[in-house]
Design a protein around this motif. Structure first.
Motif, PDB file in Angstrom:
ATOM      1  N   ASP A 194       0.825  -1.201   0.000  1.00  0.00           N
ATOM      2  CA  ASP A 194       0.000   0.000   0.000  1.00  0.00           C
ATOM      3  C   ASP A 194       0.868   1.264   0.000  1.00  0.00           C
ATOM      4  OD1 ASP A 194      -2.416   1.603   0.423  1.00  0.00           O
ATOM      5  OD2 ASP A 194      -1.634   1.898   2.446  1.00  0.00           O
ATOM      6  N   PRO A 195       0.658   2.188  -0.957  1.00  0.00           N
ATOM      7  CA  PRO A 195       1.478   3.409  -1.026  1.00  0.00           C
ATOM      8  C   PRO A 195       1.450   4.236   0.255  1.00  0.00           C
ATOM      9  CG  PRO A 195       0.228   3.122  -3.055  1.00  0.00           C
ATOM     10  CD  PRO A 195      -0.284   2.084  -2.095  1.00  0.00           C
ATOM     11  N   LYS A 196       0.309   4.277   0.938  1.00  0.00           N
ATOM     12  CA  LYS A 196       0.209   5.035   2.184  1.00  0.00           C
ATOM     13  C   LYS A 196       1.123   4.441   3.260  1.00  0.00           C
ATOM     14  CE  LYS A 196      -3.173   6.815   5.507  1.00  0.00           C
ATOM     15  NZ  LYS A 196      -4.616   6.821   5.902  1.00  0.00           N
ATOM     16  N   THR A 197       1.153   3.128   3.328  1.00  0.00           N
ATOM     17  CA  THR A 197       2.041   2.452   4.282  1.00  0.00           C
ATOM     18  C   THR A 197       3.506   2.713   3.936  1.00  0.00           C
ATOM     19  OG1 THR A 197       0.514   0.690   4.936  1.00  0.00           O
ATOM     20  CG2 THR A 197       2.857   0.179   5.013  1.00  0.00           C
ATOM     21  N   LEU A 198       3.842   2.626   2.651  1.00  0.00           N
ATOM     22  CA  LEU A 198       5.218   2.871   2.217  1.00  0.00           C
ATOM     23  C   LEU A 198       5.666   4.281   2.581  1.00  0.00           C
ATOM     24  CD1 LEU A 198       5.155   1.150  -1.288  1.00  0.00           C
ATOM     25  CD2 LEU A 198       6.285   0.325   0.787  1.00  0.00           C
ATOM     26  N   LEU A 199       4.793   5.237   2.377  1.00  0.00           N
ATOM     27  CA  LEU A 199       5.133   6.623   2.690  1.00  0.00           C
ATOM     28  C   LEU A 199       5.384   6.810   4.180  1.00  0.00           C
ATOM     29  CD1 LEU A 199       5.500   9.409   1.396  1.00  0.00           C
ATOM     30  CD2 LEU A 199       3.073   9.842   1.826  1.00  0.00           C
ATOM     31  N   SER A 200       4.630   6.115   5.000  1.00  0.00           N
ATOM     32  CA  SER A 200       4.803   6.232   6.454  1.00  0.00           C
ATOM     33  C   SER A 200       6.120   5.611   6.923  1.00  0.00           C
ATOM     34  CB  SER A 200       3.633   5.572   7.182  1.00  0.00           C
ATOM     35  OG  SER A 200       3.647   4.163   7.001  1.00  0.00           O
ATOM     36  N   LEU A 201       6.667   4.697   6.127  1.00  0.00           N
ATOM     37  CA  LEU A 201       7.921   4.029   6.491  1.00  0.00           C
ATOM     38  C   LEU A 201       9.138   4.656   5.822  1.00  0.00           C
ATOM     39  CD1 LEU A 201       6.759   0.299   6.173  1.00  0.00           C
ATOM     40  CD2 LEU A 201       6.862   1.690   8.246  1.00  0.00           C
ATOM     41  N   ALA A 202       8.915   5.708   5.044  1.00  0.00           N
ATOM     42  CA  ALA A 202       9.970   6.277   4.196  1.00  0.00           C
ATOM     43  C   ALA A 202      11.196   6.728   4.978  1.00  0.00           C
ATOM     44  CB  ALA A 202       9.414   7.446   3.392  1.00  0.00           C
ATOM     45  N   GLU A 203      11.011   7.218   6.195  1.00  0.00           N
ATOM     46  CA  GLU A 203      12.132   7.776   6.948  1.00  0.00           C
ATOM     47  C   GLU A 203      12.732   6.810   7.959  1.00  0.00           C
ATOM     48  OE1 GLU A 203      11.022  11.487   8.665  1.00  0.00           O
ATOM     49  OE2 GLU A 203      10.462  12.392   6.748  1.00  0.00           O
TER      50      GLU A 203
END
Length: 308
Positions: free
Chosen positions: A138-147
């Protein structure tokens, strides 16, 4: 049905017998590591008395749902590979979780990790998917893990593109072996956004058979140390970087010459009418019959002139 409960912990020889001097409730409060792998456990029961739990080993069981872990605020490592989990649920309270092992389950969509801001390792390899199904992130999950995410393992999951992973700029170790990745340009684009990448495994993908596959990835991933299990020689890397720079410069020069446009072609009759032009006896090294004003020209001779 086998349920993981405090009663099961009490019966375990690996736990309570080691601290017989403590009352059982007090022992549960001191518990930081819980080992219950390969016990045919199907469900997680009430473990809320284990308030200081930091590491939980539940791999190689029969668990179908992640549940009853809301109490585990201090949990940092969760090992649940090789179970029957089909959905990632009920992890929102585990905000100190840094390592999550979910390989060998039945997960088709990776989501529900949006609150895990300290997650550094995510292991999702070898999901047992239906024929023709592939693992989706899920792109939203990926974005939350980006950092935070530095290790990602998605090997053997029928994945054919990874463009949504571009946001994971902190990745250092990436495993996507035995998938269906085939687009070399897409991979180059994604990896160019991962400046920290040290180790990567793409073996077993169709893209590995592309010409210059290894050379192209080495020039894109400047920090990469190991690719597909083989160490990268620094001299080889520098040679490939210089070679690519030279090739790009040559291509840029050629494109600039093409952009300048083709040479202009002028009919020789224009030069004659204007009273100027080249000597008609020799044009570009070719012998031409001298023009007689009393005779018409047999053809419209074209003179090629370079005006640059």
């Amino acid at each position: 049905m086998v349920r993981l409960t405090v009663d099961l912990i009490a019966k375990s020889r690996n736990h309570f017998k080691k601290k017989r001097g403590l009352a059982f409730p007090e022992y549960l409060k001191t518990l930081t590591h819980l080992h219950f792998s390969s016990k045919n456990i199907e469900e997680i029961g009430d473990l809320s008395m284990c308030r200081n739990l930091t590491v939980l080993y539940l791999y190689d069981n029969q668990i179908t749902h992640i549940c009853n872990l809301d109490f585990a605020y201090n949990l940092t490592h969760l090992y649940m590979q090789n179970n029957n989990i089909s959905q990632i649920d009920n992890l929102s309270n585990l905000q100190k979780l840094s390592k999550l092992y979910l390989g060998g389950n039945r997960i088709a969509v990776v989501d529900g990790l949006e609150t895990l801001c300290e997650l550094k390792e995510l292991h999702l390899e070898n999901q047992r998917l239906a024929p023709g199904e592939k693992l989706l992130l899920d792109p939203k999950t990926l974005l939350s893990l980006a950092e935070s995410l530095s290790v990602l393992n998605i090997s053997h999951n029928n994945i054919d593109d990874i463009k949504d992973l571009t946001v994971l700029m902190e990745l250092q170790h990436f495993s996507a072996a035995d998938n269906k990745l085939h687009n070399m340009e897409e991979l180059e684009h994604v990896f160019s956004h991962w400046p920290q990448l040290l180790q990567m495994d793409l073996s077993g993908n169709p893209v590995c058979k592309k010409p210059k596959y290894r050379d192209r990835l080495i020039t894109v991933c400047n920090s990469l140390v190991i690719l597909d299990g083989r160490e990268i020689n620094e001299l080889t890397r520098q040679f490939l970087i210089n070679w690519k720079a030279s090739k790009d410069a040559k291509k840029k020069k050629n494109n600039k010459q093409i952009t300048a446009g083709p040479p202009v072609l002028y009919p020789i009759t224009n030069y004659i009418n204007m009273g100027q032009g080249p000597h008609l006896g020799h044009i570009h090294g070719h012998s031409v019959q001298r023009w007689n004003p009393q005779q018409p020209l047999r053809s419209n001779i074209i003179v090629h002139t370079d005006l640059s």
